[in-house]
Design a protein around this motif. Structure first.
Motif, short mmCIF file in Angstrom:
data_model
loop_
_atom_site.label_atom_id
_atom_site.label_comp_id
_atom_site.label_asym_id
_atom_site.label_seq_id
_atom_site.Cartn_x
_atom_site.Cartn_y
_atom_site.Cartn_z
N PRO A 96 -37.72 9.40 56.19
CA PRO A 96 -37.55 8.24 57.13
C PRO A 96 -36.85 7.08 56.72
O PRO A 96 -36.85 6.14 57.44
CB PRO A 96 -39.23 7.85 57.30
N GLY A 97 -36.18 7.13 55.49
CA GLY A 97 -35.61 5.69 55.23
C GLY A 97 -35.42 5.76 53.65
O GLY A 97 -36.12 6.64 52.86
N VAL A 98 -34.72 4.92 53.06
CA VAL A 98 -34.72 4.67 51.54
C VAL A 98 -34.92 3.11 51.18
O VAL A 98 -34.97 2.18 52.27
CB VAL A 98 -33.51 5.18 51.10
N PRO A 99 -35.28 3.04 50.05
CA PRO A 99 -35.63 1.49 49.69
C PRO A 99 -34.40 0.69 50.02
O PRO A 99 -33.07 1.44 50.08
CB PRO A 99 -35.79 1.43 48.23
N ALA A 100 -34.53 -0.63 50.13
CA ALA A 100 -33.13 -1.72 50.57
C ALA A 100 -32.32 -1.73 49.34
O ALA A 100 -31.24 -2.13 49.42
CB ALA A 100 -33.79 -2.69 51.09
N GLU A 101 -32.69 -1.65 48.22
CA GLU A 101 -32.06 -1.82 46.98
C GLU A 101 -31.43 -0.38 46.32
O GLU A 101 -32.01 0.53 46.40
CB GLU A 101 -32.98 -2.24 45.70
N PRO A 102 -30.14 -0.66 46.04
CA PRO A 102 -29.17 0.34 45.93
C PRO A 102 -29.78 1.52 44.80
O PRO A 102 -29.77 2.88 45.05
CB PRO A 102 -27.90 -0.13 45.55
N ALA A 103 -30.23 0.87 43.48
CA ALA A 103 -30.59 1.52 42.55
C ALA A 103 -31.88 2.22 42.89
O ALA A 103 -32.20 3.66 42.53
CB ALA A 103 -30.86 0.75 41.26
N ALA A 104 -32.88 1.68 43.55
CA ALA A 104 -34.12 2.23 44.04
C ALA A 104 -33.89 3.36 45.13
O ALA A 104 -34.36 4.25 45.04
CB ALA A 104 -34.73 1.13 44.46
N ALA A 105 -32.80 3.03 45.88
CA ALA A 105 -32.41 3.98 47.11
C ALA A 105 -31.95 5.59 46.30
O ALA A 105 -32.51 6.52 46.57
CB ALA A 105 -31.38 3.73 47.88
N ARG A 106 -31.13 5.26 45.35
CA ARG A 106 -30.54 6.45 44.61
C ARG A 106 -31.78 7.06 43.83
O ARG A 106 -31.65 8.37 43.88
CB ARG A 106 -29.71 5.91 43.93
N GLU A 107 -32.55 6.49 43.38
CA GLU A 107 -33.63 7.17 42.51
C GLU A 107 -34.58 8.10 43.31
O GLU A 107 -35.08 8.90 42.90
CB GLU A 107 -34.56 6.01 41.84
N ARG A 108 -34.93 7.41 44.53
CA ARG A 108 -35.65 7.94 45.66
C ARG A 108 -34.94 9.25 45.99
O ARG A 108 -35.60 10.51 46.03
CB ARG A 108 -35.86 7.13 46.78
N VAL A 109 -33.76 9.24 46.26
CA VAL A 109 -33.10 10.42 46.83
C VAL A 109 -32.94 11.44 45.63
O VAL A 109 -33.28 12.62 45.72
CB VAL A 109 -31.66 10.35 47.18
N GLU A 110 -32.76 10.93 44.50
CA GLU A 110 -32.60 11.96 43.39
C GLU A 110 -33.89 12.56 43.04
O GLU A 110 -34.23 13.76 42.36
CB GLU A 110 -32.21 11.02 41.95
N ARG A 111 -35.15 11.68 43.07
CA ARG A 111 -36.53 12.27 42.55
C ARG A 111 -36.78 13.41 43.81
O ARG A 111 -37.31 14.40 43.41
CB ARG A 111 -37.36 11.30 43.04
#
Length: 297
Positions: free
Chosen positions: A161-176
């Motif tokens: 449904p979406g990712v965090p607005a901060e690039p590093a947090a967004a990448r961490e969410r996808v990688e997790r």
């Protein structure tokens, strides 16, 4: 197949019937633009407001008019029995894949949701996209549950449904999430305002509301991200912030996209099933001015 821009068109309708001519026009518009796939009978496609017969008809029309573009067909319903019947209809229509959200009236447990996906993937041969949409289903997937479901046969993609607005947090969410699923299962972002961020963070696909009406605009964002042009993808997305603001103000993209379809003459009013309503009065007028200013296509 479940990569790049997957555009989700509106299913225009009134209280008497589906506007088949308008729907065909929207499908052909997407095919002409060269989207990577199209998703019919998702939330923008108003699947929950249609009968099985109507949904089967929409599935057949989409496949017939999509040309070479793969068609993903939504099969979500309250009962597993009905999901299986809808999956059968989708497969018979020629679906390239199906899309399934865990709909419910009673809250569902993780085991009940896993059982739903297990039952469907055991019965049919087309790829399946897991539709994670807590804004409408009120069901919260954990990454662990996604990991279990992704091990089932024919699960090909997860629509988050979406990712965090901060690039590093967004990448961490996808990688997790990626660490818990097979390498051939793609991750697709939804929530159009977060699409550029999600694609830049490593999502494989964008399951797009706005792409269902303005495919060229959405393709420009998607192709920039795919080419590694992260800043350009963000710039193109941020230019649409007034539109994303309208999405947030009106409960998501459906009402905005339906109103835009009417304003552009791509659907006859009313284009939503009651009790849903398109934008009216000053909100409708403001959207008209915005569409003219942004020059979407």
């Amino acid at each position: 197949m479940l990569t790049g821009l997957s555009a989700f068109p509106l299913t225009p309708m009134n209280e008497q019937a589906i506007d088949e001519a308008a729907f065909i026009g929207l499908v052909e518009r997407l095919a002409a633009a060269g989207v990577d796939s199209m998703g019919v009978l998702g939330s923008t496609g108003n699947y929950a407001y249609l009968t099985r017969v109507e949904r089967a008809r929409i599935a057949r029309l989409a496949v017939a008019h999509a040309g070479d573009v793969p068609v993903i067909i939504g099969i979500s319903a309250l009962r597993t029995r009905d999901v299986l019947a809808l999956a059968e209809d989708a497969e018979a229509a020629g679906a390239s894949a199906v899309l399934l959200a865990p709909m419910s009236y009673q809250p569902l447990s993780d085991e009940e949701v896993f059982g739903l996906y297990k039952a469907v993937t055991a019965r049919f041969s087309v790829p399946l996209c897991v539709y994670d949409n807590p804004g409408t289903t009120r069901f919260q997937f954990s990454d662990e549950l996604h990991g279990r479901i992704a091990q089932l046969p024919r699960v090909a993609s997860i629509k988050i449904p979406g990712v965090p607005a901060e690039p590093a947090a967004a990448r961490e969410r996808v990688e997790r999430l990626r660490a818990l699923i097979p390498p051939d299962v793609t991750i697709g972002v939804s929530g159009d305002a977060m699409a550029a961020m999600g694609l830049n963070a490593g999502c494989d696909a964008w399951y797009s509301v706005i792409g269902g009406l303005f495919p060229k605009t959405a393709l420009a964002i998607c192709r920039a991200a795919q080419a590694g042009q992260a800043d350009e993808a963000m710039r193109l997305s941020q230019r649409l912030e007034p539109l994303w603001t309208l999405f947030r103000q009106h409960g998501g993209g459906l009402r905005v996209v339906a109103t835009a379809s009417e304003l552009l003459g791509l659907a006859e009013p009313p284009s939503l099933p009651l009790p849903l309503k398109v934008l009216e009065g000053q909100h409708r007028q403001a959207l008209g001015f915005l569409l003219e200013e942004l020059g979407l296509s």
